[in-house]
Design an enzyme around this catalytic site. Sequence first.
Site, PDB file in Angstrom:
ATOM      1  N   LYS A  37       8.325   3.896  12.730  1.00 36.70           N
ATOM      2  CA  LYS A  37       7.484   4.352  13.884  1.00 36.70           C
ATOM      3  C   LYS A  37       6.784   5.679  13.546  1.00 36.70           C
ATOM      4  O   LYS A  37       5.644   5.902  14.135  1.00 36.70           O
ATOM      5  CB  LYS A  37       7.952   4.202  15.136  1.00 36.70           C
ATOM      6  CG  LYS A  37       7.106   3.987  16.256  1.00 36.70           C
ATOM      7  CD  LYS A  37       5.979   2.785  16.140  1.00 36.70           C
ATOM      8  CE  LYS A  37       5.231   2.795  17.285  1.00 36.70           C
ATOM      9  NZ  LYS A  37       4.140   1.582  16.843  1.00 36.70           N
ATOM     10  N   SER A  41     -16.652   8.380  -3.179  1.00 37.29           N
ATOM     11  CA  SER A  41     -15.630   7.606  -2.539  1.00 37.29           C
ATOM     12  C   SER A  41     -16.205   6.499  -1.858  1.00 37.29           C
ATOM     13  O   SER A  41     -16.833   5.598  -2.396  1.00 37.29           O
ATOM     14  CB  SER A  41     -14.775   8.631  -1.847  1.00 37.29           C
ATOM     15  OG  SER A  41     -13.264   7.839  -1.670  1.00 37.29           O
TER      16      SER A  41
END
Length: 350
Positions: A211, A156
């Site tokens: 949010k 990765s």
Amino acid sequence: MEEQSAQEKSVEKRPESIQQHQKPCPPPPPRSRRWLMRGLVVLLLISVVFNLGFFAWYQEYFTIGGGPAEQFETGDQFAKEKIAIISITGTIMPPFTERILRSIKRAHEDDQVRGILLEIDSPGGLVADSHQIYHRLVELRKTKPIVVYMKRMAASGGYYVAMGAGEEGVIFAEPTTWTGSLGVIIPRFDLSGLAEKVGVVSDPLKTGEFKDALNPFRNLTDRERAIWDHILDESYQRFLNVITDNRKDLDYDQVKKLATGQIYPATDAKQNGLIDEIGYQEDALARLQEIMGLSKVCVIRYSHPKSLADVLLGSAEASQIENRKQALLDSTVPRAMYFASWMGELPGWQ
């Protein structure tokens, strides 16, 4: 009466015989001696702290601008030209990112460093940190060749930074290396079922619809999932393009076909064009020396001296780990990661 008086006399004589066999207690040491011992202990502690501080100062003094120190690794110790080993080990995240960047900067500024061996043993890490390192390596390779040497794992984000070697760079991996895991992950736990069972209701006060989009105590809405899919895809596409730009034998479609998050052992990675050679550090160094065209070279490794806080506390960051409240707050912050794991980072366990 005579027997009673004889018993009384024997009782009276017994304490005297006991006293004769008992040794007198030694007198307590004078007060001045006790204060002397205490003073010596204090002086010993001061001496230890002073010597630790001198050790840290000595390490920092003999490094350039507080940057990494050089340690001889192999080769000709007296050769003028050098190969610098820059090691990327463990999860790519602060504070280790800053140390890697300082090593790259040191290698870039040292005219005696003619080439770089990028040594990687990492499962990846944060998206931003991986790209920062990659970006600095791209600048470095303009003046100095880079050869990559993968150890146990370069997956990765570990593979992402390897792309800093560029098309001309050669990537070596050991026979047992794991690489690949090409993709992006944002760790998230869905605790909504558990919350319902125990009667927990999440009701945050917020100023916008998204949010608390990754709140683990409720399900993601379709609109929230679309937003995070877009964020993930942006990082994913950058990953694909970085590989395409730096692996000359792979085009975009081939890279995308490989970018399923799968781990590839070294033989499969070579067959798929993710690496160039299977070998060890000495093989990578020999290739780099060949590219540089030098017969004699001094191979050095960058290390980072410990500060006084590191020496006294184990590490400067260790004291932060004790702040469990901060670790709990950090665990709620979304982090996109090029990381070979389903779980991601656990705050407080860096």
